[in-house]
Design a protein around this motif. Structure first.
Motif, PDB file in Angstrom:
ATOM      1  N   LEU A 395     -24.725  12.046  28.989  1.00 58.54           N
ATOM      2  CA  LEU A 395     -23.459  11.947  28.800  1.00 58.54           C
ATOM      3  C   LEU A 395     -22.967  11.189  27.777  1.00 58.54           C
ATOM      4  O   LEU A 395     -22.138  11.443  27.047  1.00 58.54           O
ATOM      5  N   SER A 396     -23.594   9.721  27.599  1.00 58.21           N
ATOM      6  CA  SER A 396     -23.063   8.788  26.654  1.00 58.21           C
ATOM      7  C   SER A 396     -23.584   9.468  25.279  1.00 58.21           C
ATOM      8  O   SER A 396     -22.685   9.531  24.247  1.00 58.21           O
ATOM      9  N   ILE A 397     -24.633  10.065  25.156  1.00 61.67           N
ATOM     10  CA  ILE A 397     -25.008  10.811  23.840  1.00 61.67           C
ATOM     11  C   ILE A 397     -24.211  11.841  23.328  1.00 61.67           C
ATOM     12  O   ILE A 397     -23.512  11.880  22.491  1.00 61.67           O
ATOM     13  N   LEU A 398     -23.672  12.907  24.141  1.00 63.04           N
ATOM     14  CA  LEU A 398     -22.754  13.789  24.035  1.00 63.04           C
ATOM     15  C   LEU A 398     -21.447  13.254  23.649  1.00 63.04           C
ATOM     16  O   LEU A 398     -20.723  13.691  22.804  1.00 63.04           O
ATOM     17  N   ARG A 399     -20.966  12.173  24.334  1.00 61.52           N
ATOM     18  CA  ARG A 399     -19.569  11.525  23.978  1.00 61.52           C
ATOM     19  C   ARG A 399     -19.636  10.910  22.691  1.00 61.52           C
ATOM     20  O   ARG A 399     -18.758  11.170  21.833  1.00 61.52           O
ATOM     21  N   LYS A 400     -20.669  10.122  22.236  1.00 61.31           N
ATOM     22  CA  LYS A 400     -20.699   9.713  20.832  1.00 61.31           C
ATOM     23  C   LYS A 400     -20.732  10.942  19.872  1.00 61.31           C
ATOM     24  O   LYS A 400     -20.223  10.780  18.736  1.00 61.31           O
ATOM     25  N   LEU A 401     -21.479  11.778  20.033  1.00 64.03           N
ATOM     26  CA  LEU A 401     -21.619  13.091  19.264  1.00 64.03           C
ATOM     27  C   LEU A 401     -20.253  13.708  18.963  1.00 64.03           C
ATOM     28  O   LEU A 401     -19.829  13.876  18.001  1.00 64.03           O
TER      29      LEU A 401
END
Length: 477
Positions: A395-401
Motif C-alpha cells: 500500500l505504501s508503494i501504491l500511495r507514493k506512485l
C-alpha cells in the motif's frame, strides 16, 4: 606529462575536401602567424561513386588527383553532400536543460527510418523571441561515413572532421536570418538560419536542366521550392529571414544570378553574391583573392578552432588510450611469470585448506545430532510465527506512485505489477510527452524510489508508456 599527452593540438595545415555529385574540390591551407595561406587547390571529376565504388579504387583515384595537384598533406576536413542527410524538425517543450537531450533522442528514434545505432545524429536549436525553441535534427547513415572513411584511408588521408558543405559556408551561431543557397551543376543546397540555429536544410537536386552542352538552373522551380520551404517554418522565424546569400563557382553563379535575383527580391530578400569572406567572418586573415568554397571554409574553421556546425565524424580512440594499450601489452611477459607464481601459491593454499576442512568435518560429525534437534525446534517456531507484514509495504508503494501522477488526469496508469515488494512495473498512457516527463521527474524525487527506467514509449498524443523502478528505504535520487 599526462596532461600534455591528453591535450589535442590544433594542426598548422590541413586539406579541405568537398564532395559534390561527381566532383571533388580540394584546398590545402596553412596557418602562419595568425594568417591563413592557400598552398594548393584543385577540382576534379570522379569516375567512381564514393558510396557505391570499391573503397580501395575510390581511394586510389583520390590519391591520383592529389598527386597531380602536388598535395602531400594527410590531415583533411571533409564536406559531405547534403543529399546524404536525413532531417527531422520538432518543437522543444518547456523542459529542464538536462532533459532536452533525452527528449531529442526520443524524437530522433521516432522520426528517422533507421535505429539510433545506424545513424550519426546532430541537432541545432532555433530560439524564438517568445522563448520557444525549434530543433532541427540531422542524421547521416553510419554506413555512408564508414564507406567514406575507408576510401580516405586508402588515399592515405586522415579525416579530422565531417560536416555539410552549406553549413560550413554559412554560420548559424550569430543569430542572423539568412537564406543560403550553395549552387552547382548537380543541384542546390538550401539552408535557412534564424534564431541562432539551423531552421531548415534541403538538397534540391532537380533544379538544373541541360541546354545543349551546358547545364542551366531552373530559376522558377528554385523560387517555388524556396517558397515551400519558408512556408513550413513558424511565422516568427520566417519573418526574420531577409537576406539571401548565393554561393558557388563564380562562372556558374554569375550566370544564374540574373535569373534568380529578381525572383528573390520580389519575395522580400536582399540578395548577396558571396564573392569573398567578410572581415570578421574568420578569426584569421585569408588572402584577398581567396575564392569562397565549402572546402576552404571548413579547412579555415578547423585551423582557427571555429565551430564547423554539425560534426558527423565517428569518435576515435584517443592517443592516450593507444599509449596505455601499448604499455599494457609490454607487461604481458611479466604478468605471465607472476601468474605462474600465483598458481603455485594457490596450490599450497588449497592443500592447507583441505587439511582444515577434514579437521572441521570430524568436529561436525560429533555435533550433528544436536544440530538436527535444534533445526526441528526452529521449524516448529516458524510454523506458528505471524505470517503478515505490519508495515503494509504494497500500500505504501501504491500511495507514493499515485502521488507522483498529476491530479488533472494528464497521465493515468493501466496496470501496476509489484514483485517481491521491491520491483515495480507500471504501464499506462499520457496526454503528451511533456506530461509524461513531468510525472517521471516527480517520481525520481521520491526518497524511497530508485533506478527509474523507461522500458517502452509508443505514440505521441496519447503517449503509451511502460516504466519500472525499485522500492527501498535507502534510495537517494
Amino acid at each position: 606529462m599526462m596532461g600534455l599527452l591528453r591535450q589535442k593540438r590544433a594542426p598548422s595545415s590541413i586539406l579541405g575536401l568537398a564532395f559534390d555529385g561527381g566532383r571533388l574540390e580540394g584546398v590545402c591551407l596553412r596557418r602562419t602567424n595568425g594568417a591563413l595561406q592557400v598552398l594548393k587547390n584543385f577540382s576534379a571529376s570522379l569516375a567512381l561513386n564514393p558510396l557505391t565504388g570499391d573503397p580501395e579504387l575510390v581511394g586510389r583515384e583520390i590519391r591520383n588527383h592529389l598527386d597531380q595537384a602536388g598535395i602531400r598533406e594527410r590531415r583533411c576536413a571533409v564536406c559531405i553532400p547534403l543529399a546524404w542527410a536525413l532531417t527531422v524538425q520538432t518543437k522543444v517543450p518547456d523542459l529542464p536543460e538536462a532533459d532536452i537531450a533525452s527528449f531529442l533522442e526520443i524524437e530522433a528514434e521516432r522520426g528517422f527510418p533507421y535505429g539510433p545505432d545506424a545513424l550519426s545524429v546532430c541537432h541545432s536549436r532555433c530560439r524564438f523571441g517568445s522563448g520557444e525553441q525549434l530543433a532541427t535534427l540531422v542524421a547521416i547513415p553510419r554506413g555512408h561515413l564508414a564507406q567514406l572513411e575507408k576510401a580516405l584511408k586508402a588515399a592515405q588521408l586522415k579525416p579530422l572532421s565531417f560536416t555539410l558543405g552549406v553549413v560550413a559556408l554559412q554560420n548559424a551561431e550569430n543569430g542572423a536570418g539568412v537564406l543560403a543557397l550553395a549552387m552547382s551543376e548537380h543541384g542546390v543546397d538550401l539552408q535557412v538560419t534564424a534564431g541562432g540555429g539551423v531552421a531548415a536544410l534541403r538538397a534540391l537536386e532537380g533544379t538544373s536542366e541541360t541546354e545543349g552542352m551546358q547545364k542551366r538552373l531552373d530559376a522558377e522551380l528554385l523560387a517555388r521550392e524556396i517558397r515551400v520551404t519558408l512556408a513550413q517554418l513558424p511565422l516568427e522565424l520566417r519573418g526574420g529571414v531577409r537576406t539571401a546569400r548565393l554561393f558557388g563557382r563564380a562562372d556558374f553563379v554569375q550566370h544564374v544570378f540574373s535569373d534568380i535575383a529578381p525572383r528573390l527580391e520580389s519575395m522580400g530578400f536582399r540578395v548577396e553574391l558571396a564573392r569573398d569572406y567578410a572581415a570578421g567572418e574568420l578569426s584569421s586573415r585569408l588572402p584577398s583573392d581567396a575564392v569562397v568554397s565549402p572546402a576552404l571554409s571548413l579547412a579555415a574553421k578547423c585551423l582557427t578552432g571555429a565551430p564547423a556546425g554539425f560534426e558527423f565524424l565517428p569518435p576515435k580512440t584517443s592517443s592516450w588510450q593507444q599509449i596505455t594499450t601499448r604499455v599494457s601489452s609490454r607487461k604481458l611477459v611479466w604478468a605471465g611469470a607472476t601468474a605462474g607464481s600465483v598458481v603455485l601459491l594457490a596450490l599450497g593454499a588449497f592443500l592447507a585448506q583441505q587439511w582444515q576442512l577434514s579437521r572441521y568435518q570430524s568436529k561436525w560429525t560429533a555435533i550433528g545430532p544436536k544440530v538436527k534437534e535444534l533445526e526441528a525446534m526452529q521449524q516448529q517456531i516458524k510454523k506458528y510465527r505471524p505470517w503478515f507484514d505490519e508495515s503494509c509495504r504494497s500500500l505504501s508503494i501504491l500511495r507514493k506512485l499515485t502521488e507522483a501522477f498529476p491530479a488533472e488526469g494528464a497521465v493515468w496508469a493501466k496496470s501496476v505489477e509489484i514483485r517481491d515488494l521491491a520491483a515495480v512495473s507500471c504501464s499506462g498512457t499520457a496526454r503528451d510527452t511533456p506530461a509524461f516527463l513531468k510525472m517521471l521527474d516527480q517520481l525520481r524525487r521520491t526518497k524511497e524510489i530508485g533506478n527509474v527506467k523507461v522500458d517502452q514509449l509508443r505514440g505521441k498524443s496519447p503517449l503509451q508508456f511502460t516504466f519500472n523502478f525499485q522500492w527501498g528505504e535507502g534510495y537517494e535520487n
